[in-house]
Scaffold this motif. Structure first.
Motif, PDB file in Angstrom:
ATOM      1  N   LYS A  23       0.850  -1.192   0.000  1.00  0.00           N
ATOM      2  CA  LYS A  23       0.000   0.000   0.000  1.00  0.00           C
ATOM      3  C   LYS A  23       0.886   1.242   0.000  1.00  0.00           C
ATOM      4  CE  LYS A  23      -3.929  -2.230   0.877  1.00  0.00           C
ATOM      5  NZ  LYS A  23      -5.128  -2.175   0.114  1.00  0.00           N
ATOM      6  N   GLN A  24       0.425   2.287  -0.674  1.00  0.00           N
ATOM      7  CA  GLN A  24       1.161   3.546  -0.721  1.00  0.00           C
ATOM      8  C   GLN A  24       0.233   4.730  -0.518  1.00  0.00           C
ATOM      9  OE1 GLN A  24       2.901   4.357  -4.543  1.00  0.00           O
ATOM     10  NE2 GLN A  24       0.942   4.721  -5.524  1.00  0.00           N
ATOM     11  N   ARG A  25       0.826   5.820  -0.063  1.00  0.00           N
ATOM     12  CA  ARG A  25       0.152   7.122   0.004  1.00  0.00           C
ATOM     13  C   ARG A  25       1.122   8.130  -0.562  1.00  0.00           C
ATOM     14  NH1 ARG A  25      -3.742   8.099   4.907  1.00  0.00           N
ATOM     15  NH2 ARG A  25      -4.739   9.209   3.235  1.00  0.00           N
ATOM     16  N   ALA A  26       0.601   9.175  -1.170  1.00  0.00           N
ATOM     17  CA  ALA A  26       1.454  10.201  -1.764  1.00  0.00           C
ATOM     18  C   ALA A  26       1.023  11.578  -1.275  1.00  0.00           C
ATOM     19  CB  ALA A  26       1.380  10.139  -3.291  1.00  0.00           C
ATOM     20  N   MET A  27       1.996  12.471  -1.177  1.00  0.00           N
ATOM     21  CA  MET A  27       1.732  13.867  -0.826  1.00  0.00           C
ATOM     22  C   MET A  27       2.311  14.731  -1.941  1.00  0.00           C
ATOM     23  SD  MET A  27       2.972  16.140   2.442  1.00  0.00           S
ATOM     24  CE  MET A  27       4.659  16.203   1.881  1.00  0.00           C
ATOM     25  N   THR A  28       1.507  15.647  -2.448  1.00  0.00           N
ATOM     26  CA  THR A  28       1.956  16.528  -3.520  1.00  0.00           C
ATOM     27  C   THR A  28       2.631  17.764  -2.949  1.00  0.00           C
ATOM     28  OG1 THR A  28      -0.083  17.809  -3.592  1.00  0.00           O
ATOM     29  CG2 THR A  28       0.007  15.792  -4.942  1.00  0.00           C
ATOM     30  N   SER A  29       3.195  18.574  -3.827  1.00  0.00           N
ATOM     31  CA  SER A  29       3.826  19.819  -3.395  1.00  0.00           C
ATOM     32  C   SER A  29       2.815  20.778  -2.778  1.00  0.00           C
ATOM     33  CB  SER A  29       4.544  20.485  -4.568  1.00  0.00           C
ATOM     34  OG  SER A  29       3.632  20.778  -5.605  1.00  0.00           O
ATOM     35  N   GLY A  30       1.535  20.628  -3.113  1.00  0.00           N
ATOM     36  CA  GLY A  30       0.479  21.441  -2.518  1.00  0.00           C
ATOM     37  C   GLY A  30      -0.023  20.885  -1.193  1.00  0.00           C
ATOM     38  N   LEU A  31       0.644  19.855  -0.677  1.00  0.00           N
ATOM     39  CA  LEU A  31       0.352  19.207   0.601  1.00  0.00           C
ATOM     40  C   LEU A  31      -0.951  18.417   0.617  1.00  0.00           C
ATOM     41  CD1 LEU A  31       1.605  21.902   3.130  1.00  0.00           C
ATOM     42  CD2 LEU A  31       2.867  20.012   2.083  1.00  0.00           C
ATOM     43  N   SER A  32      -1.486  18.084  -0.554  1.00  0.00           N
ATOM     44  CA  SER A  32      -2.653  17.205  -0.573  1.00  0.00           C
ATOM     45  C   SER A  32      -2.154  15.759  -0.489  1.00  0.00           C
ATOM     46  CB  SER A  32      -3.498  17.427  -1.828  1.00  0.00           C
ATOM     47  OG  SER A  32      -2.777  17.063  -2.974  1.00  0.00           O
ATOM     48  N   ILE A  33      -2.903  14.945   0.240  1.00  0.00           N
ATOM     49  CA  ILE A  33      -2.511  13.558   0.473  1.00  0.00           C
ATOM     50  C   ILE A  33      -3.502  12.641  -0.219  1.00  0.00           C
ATOM     51  CG2 ILE A  33      -2.169  11.780   2.230  1.00  0.00           C
ATOM     52  CD1 ILE A  33      -1.280  14.038   4.115  1.00  0.00           C
TER      53      ILE A  33
END
Length: 119
Positions: A23-33
């Protein structure tokens, strides 16, 4: 007990191989997860274009064999935390060098039980 300075640092490519799922989660440069999602990595395919370096305590670092100007880049680290389990963290950067996303994953080896993937 050996101190860190007495331990030999393994700079050879790690023997990590095979398919890993989790399983993975990602965070963008705009801090959305992102929501948790399935991930599958094949280290056999990654070795074709990435260098994998093993460190003490089952740590690995991965980076591209070649970095081309004006191309995105990914840097990743991992640590085996239990038999056949790997914590994985990858930072992605855009072609201009700006941070684009951070991926965190927990992976399990699909290799056979008892096989040490960090030899």
């Amino acid at each position: 007990m050996e101190s860190f300075s007495e331990q030999l640092l393994n700079l050879e490519s790690s023997e990590i191989s095979g398919d890993w799922i989790g399983k993975q989660r990602a965070m963008t440069s705009g801090l959305s997860i992102s929501p948790e999602a399935e991930i599958q990595l094949s280290f056999d395919n990654i070795k074709d274009h990435h260098q994998i370096i093993a460190f003490p305590s089952n740590m690995i670092a991965m980076f591209a064999n070649n970095v081309d100007m004006d191309q995105p880049i990914q840097l990743a680290v991992g640590q085996r935390t239990a038999d056949h389990q790997l914590q994985y963290l990858a930072a992605h950067y855009a072609a201009d060098g700006a941070f684009s996303r951070l991926v965190s994953a927990t992976l399990t080896s699909s290799s056979q039980p008892g096989l040490d993937v960090f030899t």
